[in-house]
Scaffold this motif. Structure first.
Motif, PDB file in Angstrom:
ATOM      1  N   TRP A  22      65.143   3.011 -55.470  1.00  0.00           N
ATOM      2  CA  TRP A  22      64.675   4.400 -55.380  1.00  0.00           C
ATOM      3  C   TRP A  22      65.189   5.040 -54.093  1.00  0.00           C
ATOM      4  N   LEU A  23      65.054   4.329 -52.964  1.00  0.00           N
ATOM      5  CA  LEU A  23      65.546   4.860 -51.689  1.00  0.00           C
ATOM      6  C   LEU A  23      67.040   5.130 -51.760  1.00  0.00           C
ATOM      7  N   GLN A  24      67.781   4.200 -52.356  1.00  0.00           N
ATOM      8  CA  GLN A  24      69.230   4.349 -52.467  1.00  0.00           C
ATOM      9  C   GLN A  24      69.583   5.583 -53.289  1.00  0.00           C
ATOM     10  N   THR A  25      68.914   5.776 -54.415  1.00  0.00           N
ATOM     11  CA  THR A  25      69.227   6.942 -55.259  1.00  0.00           C
ATOM     12  C   THR A  25      68.846   8.250 -54.575  1.00  0.00           C
ATOM     13  N   GLN A  26      67.903   8.184 -53.637  1.00  0.00           N
ATOM     14  CA  GLN A  26      67.506   9.382 -52.892  1.00  0.00           C
ATOM     15  C   GLN A  26      68.394   9.608 -51.664  1.00  0.00           C
ATOM     16  N   GLY A  27      69.292   8.668 -51.404  1.00  0.00           N
ATOM     17  CA  GLY A  27      70.172   8.787 -50.244  1.00  0.00           C
ATOM     18  C   GLY A  27      69.464   8.533 -48.923  1.00  0.00           C
ATOM     19  N   ILE A  28      68.426   7.729 -48.954  1.00  0.00           N
ATOM     20  CA  ILE A  28      67.642   7.435 -47.749  1.00  0.00           C
ATOM     21  C   ILE A  28      68.054   6.058 -47.227  1.00  0.00           C
ATOM     22  N   PRO A  29      68.677   6.017 -46.053  1.00  0.00           N
ATOM     23  CA  PRO A  29      69.103   4.719 -45.509  1.00  0.00           C
ATOM     24  C   PRO A  29      67.909   3.877 -45.090  1.00  0.00           C
ATOM     25  N   ALA A  30      67.996   2.599 -45.410  1.00  0.00           N
ATOM     26  CA  ALA A  30      66.890   1.691 -45.106  1.00  0.00           C
ATOM     27  C   ALA A  30      67.410   0.412 -44.477  1.00  0.00           C
ATOM     28  N   ARG A  31      66.640  -0.079 -43.519  1.00  0.00           N
ATOM     29  CA  ARG A  31      66.885  -1.404 -42.950  1.00  0.00           C
ATOM     30  C   ARG A  31      65.830  -2.311 -43.561  1.00  0.00           C
ATOM     31  N   VAL A  32      66.270  -3.366 -44.222  1.00  0.00           N
ATOM     32  CA  VAL A  32      65.348  -4.266 -44.906  1.00  0.00           C
ATOM     33  C   VAL A  32      65.041  -5.458 -44.006  1.00  0.00           C
ATOM     34  N   ARG A  33      63.762  -5.723 -43.873  1.00  0.00           N
ATOM     35  CA  ARG A  33      63.291  -6.883 -43.114  1.00  0.00           C
ATOM     36  C   ARG A  33      62.610  -7.821 -44.102  1.00  0.00           C
ATOM     37  N   PRO A  34      63.089  -9.062 -44.209  1.00  0.00           N
ATOM     38  CA  PRO A  34      62.487 -10.009 -45.158  1.00  0.00           C
ATOM     39  C   PRO A  34      61.061 -10.371 -44.727  1.00  0.00           C
ATOM     40  N   ILE A  35      60.098  -9.931 -45.502  1.00  0.00           N
ATOM     41  CA  ILE A  35      58.692 -10.054 -45.126  1.00  0.00           C
ATOM     42  C   ILE A  35      58.206 -11.498 -45.053  1.00  0.00           C
ATOM     43  N   VAL A  36      58.818 -12.392 -45.810  1.00  0.00           N
ATOM     44  CA  VAL A  36      58.406 -13.794 -45.766  1.00  0.00           C
ATOM     45  C   VAL A  36      58.933 -14.458 -44.491  1.00  0.00           C
ATOM     46  N   ASP A  37      60.176 -14.165 -44.126  1.00  0.00           N
ATOM     47  CA  ASP A  37      60.779 -14.749 -42.929  1.00  0.00           C
ATOM     48  C   ASP A  37      60.292 -14.080 -41.649  1.00  0.00           C
ATOM     49  N   GLU A  38      60.029 -12.776 -41.727  1.00  0.00           N
ATOM     50  CA  GLU A  38      59.600 -11.995 -40.565  1.00  0.00           C
ATOM     51  C   GLU A  38      58.397 -11.126 -40.938  1.00  0.00           C
ATOM     52  N   PRO A  39      57.239 -11.741 -41.138  1.00  0.00           N
ATOM     53  CA  PRO A  39      56.067 -10.940 -41.497  1.00  0.00           C
ATOM     54  C   PRO A  39      55.690 -10.004 -40.351  1.00  0.00           C
ATOM     55  N   PRO A  40      54.921  -8.977 -40.649  1.00  0.00           N
ATOM     56  CA  PRO A  40      54.502  -8.083 -39.573  1.00  0.00           C
ATOM     57  C   PRO A  40      53.661  -8.857 -38.553  1.00  0.00           C
ATOM     58  N   THR A  41      53.827  -8.517 -37.290  1.00  0.00           N
ATOM     59  CA  THR A  41      53.029  -9.155 -36.248  1.00  0.00           C
ATOM     60  C   THR A  41      51.633  -8.523 -36.232  1.00  0.00           C
ATOM     61  N   VAL A  42      50.713  -9.176 -35.547  1.00  0.00           N
ATOM     62  CA  VAL A  42      49.368  -8.614 -35.421  1.00  0.00           C
ATOM     63  C   VAL A  42      49.440  -7.239 -34.748  1.00  0.00           C
ATOM     64  N   ALA A  43      50.269  -7.127 -33.712  1.00  0.00           N
ATOM     65  CA  ALA A  43      50.404  -5.834 -33.013  1.00  0.00           C
ATOM     66  C   ALA A  43      50.963  -4.764 -33.956  1.00  0.00           C
ATOM     67  N   GLU A  44      51.974  -5.118 -34.751  1.00  0.00           N
ATOM     68  CA  GLU A  44      52.513  -4.157 -35.723  1.00  0.00           C
ATOM     69  C   GLU A  44      51.435  -3.766 -36.722  1.00  0.00           C
ATOM     70  N   LEU A  45      50.709  -4.754 -37.220  1.00  0.00           N
ATOM     71  CA  LEU A  45      49.654  -4.469 -38.192  1.00  0.00           C
ATOM     72  C   LEU A  45      48.600  -3.538 -37.611  1.00  0.00           C
ATOM     73  N   GLU A  46      48.218  -3.753 -36.368  1.00  0.00           N
ATOM     74  CA  GLU A  46      47.218  -2.884 -35.749  1.00  0.00           C
ATOM     75  C   GLU A  46      47.692  -1.432 -35.741  1.00  0.00           C
ATOM     76  N   ARG A  47      48.964  -1.212 -35.436  1.00  0.00           N
ATOM     77  CA  ARG A  47      49.519   0.152 -35.449  1.00  0.00           C
ATOM     78  C   ARG A  47      49.699   0.665 -36.877  1.00  0.00           C
ATOM     79  N   TRP A  48      50.308  -0.165 -37.717  1.00  0.00           N
ATOM     80  CA  TRP A  48      50.698   0.279 -39.051  1.00  0.00           C
ATOM     81  C   TRP A  48      49.513   0.507 -39.974  1.00  0.00           C
TER      82      TRP A  48
END
Length: 122
Positions: A22-48
């Motif tokens: 969907w992002l690609q068809t909308q022309g929105i560039p995305a950086r993909v982070r593999p959630i299993v290998d790099e899950p969000p940190t506690v600090a990221e979760l607190e913000r997000w």
């Protein structure tokens, strides 16, 4: 659009694949982070979690094996801090994909919500 968004995704997840397509068809560039290998940190979760506007419990992938292994009773009894720790420790426990676009965070893929967000991104 010049600013790429961050998408935490799992390669084996069909919803994640649909969101990235969907992002690609909308022309929105995305950086993909593999959630299993790099899950969000506690600090990221607190913000997000705050930026997403939904509770930490809405961040749980309730249909996954990780959730079932914990058990509903244990999850229901857990504090928000415990849930953030668990989410940070196991990317498969996180509802996905997670889209981070500046101050806005979207959890899960709902095309209409994403379209609304990017329509106002301007």
């Amino acid at each position: 659009m010049s600013n790429e968004v961050l998408v935490l995704a799992y390669a084996g997840c069909s919803t994640c694949k649909n969101a990235l397509k969907w992002l690609q068809t909308q022309g929105i560039p995305a950086r993909v982070r593999p959630i299993v290998d790099e899950p969000p940190t506690v600090a990221e979760l607190e913000r997000w979690i705050t930026r997403s506007g939904v509770s930490v419990r809405k961040w749980l992938n309730t249909s996954g094996l990780s959730y079932r292994a914990l058990g509903k009773a244990r999850v229901d009894a857990a504090s928000d801090a415990e849930l953030r720790e668990w989410l940070a420790a196991d990317g498969k426990l996180v509802k996905r994909p997670v889209l981070v676009d500046g101050e806005k965070v979207l959890v899960g893929f709902k095309p209409e919500a994403w379209a609304e967000h990017f329509g106002s991104r301007g």
